[in-house]
Structure formats: C-alpha cells, structure tokens
Write a protein that holds these residues in place. Structure first.
Motif, PDB file in Angstrom:
ATOM      1  N   ASP A 149      23.365 -91.595 -82.606  1.00  0.00           N
ATOM      2  CA  ASP A 149      23.662 -92.472 -83.733  1.00  0.00           C
ATOM      3  C   ASP A 149      24.864 -93.384 -83.488  1.00  0.00           C
ATOM      4  OD1 ASP A 149      25.695 -90.631 -83.968  1.00  0.00           O
ATOM      5  OD2 ASP A 149      25.324 -90.181 -86.075  1.00  0.00           O
ATOM      6  N   THR A 150      25.656 -93.108 -82.475  1.00  0.00           N
ATOM      7  CA  THR A 150      26.765 -94.012 -82.144  1.00  0.00           C
ATOM      8  C   THR A 150      26.256 -95.354 -81.633  1.00  0.00           C
ATOM      9  OG1 THR A 150      26.932 -93.053 -79.932  1.00  0.00           O
ATOM     10  CG2 THR A 150      28.412 -92.170 -81.630  1.00  0.00           C
ATOM     11  N   GLN A 151      24.969 -95.415 -81.321  1.00  0.00           N
ATOM     12  CA  GLN A 151      24.366 -96.662 -80.862  1.00  0.00           C
ATOM     13  C   GLN A 151      23.635 -97.412 -81.986  1.00  0.00           C
ATOM     14  OE1 GLN A 151      24.909 -97.910 -77.687  1.00  0.00           O
ATOM     15  NE2 GLN A 151      26.390 -96.239 -77.804  1.00  0.00           N
ATOM     16  N   ARG A 177      27.884-102.087 -82.943  1.00  0.00           N
ATOM     17  CA  ARG A 177      27.376-100.735 -82.690  1.00  0.00           C
ATOM     18  C   ARG A 177      28.313 -99.758 -83.382  1.00  0.00           C
ATOM     19  NH1 ARG A 177      23.308-100.856 -79.127  1.00  0.00           N
ATOM     20  NH2 ARG A 177      23.331-102.462 -77.531  1.00  0.00           N
ATOM     21  N   ARG A 178      27.740 -98.743 -83.994  1.00  0.00           N
ATOM     22  CA  ARG A 178      28.544 -97.773 -84.741  1.00  0.00           C
ATOM     23  C   ARG A 178      29.691 -97.207 -83.896  1.00  0.00           C
ATOM     24  NH1 ARG A 178      27.249 -94.866 -89.356  1.00  0.00           N
ATOM     25  NH2 ARG A 178      25.037 -95.308 -89.127  1.00  0.00           N
ATOM     26  N   GLY A 179      29.467 -96.977 -82.632  1.00  0.00           N
ATOM     27  CA  GLY A 179      30.491 -96.386 -81.760  1.00  0.00           C
ATOM     28  C   GLY A 179      31.552 -97.372 -81.289  1.00  0.00           C
ATOM     29  N   THR A 181      34.511 -99.307 -81.976  1.00  0.00           N
ATOM     30  CA  THR A 181      35.567 -99.492 -82.976  1.00  0.00           C
ATOM     31  C   THR A 181      36.645-100.437 -82.501  1.00  0.00           C
ATOM     32  OG1 THR A 181      36.741 -97.570 -82.132  1.00  0.00           O
ATOM     33  CG2 THR A 181      35.191 -97.213 -83.969  1.00  0.00           C
TER      34      THR A 181
END
Length: 185
Positions: A149-151, A177-179, A181
């Motif tokens: 889910d980090t993608q 992308r969620r990862g 930051t």
C-alpha cells in the motif's frame, strides 16, 4: 507482514454508545474506520487489567493520602476558591465554540461527500481552513491501489465550501505515492 499482524491486534480506542470499548481493529491513528479522535476514548489505564496487588497499593495510598485534594503544580498560585470552583478561574485562552463547530461541520461534510464528489475512495482530511468566502478543505483520495500500500497513488484535492458547509467546487492539487513523504518535508 509483522506490521499487518500488529495492526490487526490493536483494538480501536473509541467507546461505543453503550460505554463499551469498540471491538474493531484500529488503523494507524488508533481508531477503526467508523471512529476518529472526536469520539470518546478509552484511556490506557482503562484498557490494562489491574491485578490485585496494584489495586491494594492504590487503596493503601488513598488511605494514607492527605484529606486535601492534590493538583498538579502548573506554576500558578491559586486561591482555595479557585482550586474548588472552576468558574472562579479566569481563563487566559478564549475558545470560540462557534468556529470549532464550524470546522467540525465542514469536516463531516467533506468526509461524507468527498468520495462521491471526486469519484475515488476517500482516505483523509489533511487540512481545513477558513477563507473570506467560507472554508477550504484539503482531502486525500486513493486514485490507484497497489501492493504494497505504500505504492498507492494518492490525490490531494482542494474542496471549497461556503459558511454553511455547502460544497461549491473542488480541484486536484497534486498526486503522490503514499510512501513518498519527501515532497511534504
């Protein structure tokens, strides 16, 4: 895989209408998908079962404690009346309850309509701010799911609302992308 096991065993911190602790698994923020930090919560001391020895020590301490209630020393001298009557204390901080209620109304509106409005799965509200014409909310929606889910591809959208929390428009600000930051640090 260990993260998934830890997450599934952590219980939601919210209290249900019956006063019982919610039995659903908690997400990263400590609450399940139906609760958030605005709900009444269970403190850590309420979740830990107390053993007989701890209860006995607490009772012994209560019996030997002074009869006068203790308060934390906050560096402010208080009169006896102020220690017992909260209305006698002059609060330095004024809270505008109408503005807080406005922010909560905007949050509820945004949470309930963002998914339908944008056509994607709602993920989070990251900002709510008053404007000259009403309110501006920044929400995040999942534009594409991925494993891990980090993608996931997350879209950040700005939603404009009037003073009555009626939506007047929205626009996408960016995607990430969620990862990733680094862009927000």
């Amino acid at each position: 895989m260990a993260d998934a096991d830890t997450q599934s065993t952590t219980q939601c911190q919210a209290l249900t209408e019956d006063g019982e602790r919610c039995s659903r698994p908690a997400e990263d923020d400590g609450f399940c998908h139906q609760h958030d930090e605005s709900d009444p919560t269970v403190s850590d001391s309420q979740t830990q079962p107390a053993d007989d020895e701890q209860e006995q020590r607490t009772q012994d301490a209560d019996e030997t404690a002074e009869s006068e209630p203790k308060s934390r020393d906050l560096g402010v001298d208080m009169t006896a009346e102020e220690k017992t009557d909260p209305d006698a204390v002059d609060a330095d901080v004024e809270t505008d309850h109408d503005e807080i209620a406005g922010v909560l109304a905007v949050r509820r509106t945004v949470e309930s309509t963002a998914s339908e409005l944008i056509g994607r799965e709602f993920d989070a509200v990251s900002e709510i701010a008053p404007t000259d014409d009403g309110w501006r909310a920044i929400v995040e929606v999942v534009e594409r799911r991925a494993v891990p889910d980090t993608q996931d591809i997350i879209g950040r959208y700005e939603i404009e609302l009037d003073d009555g929390a009626t939506v007047h428009g929205y626009r996408r600000l960016d995607r990430y992308r969620r990862g990733d930051t680094g862009a927000f640090e």
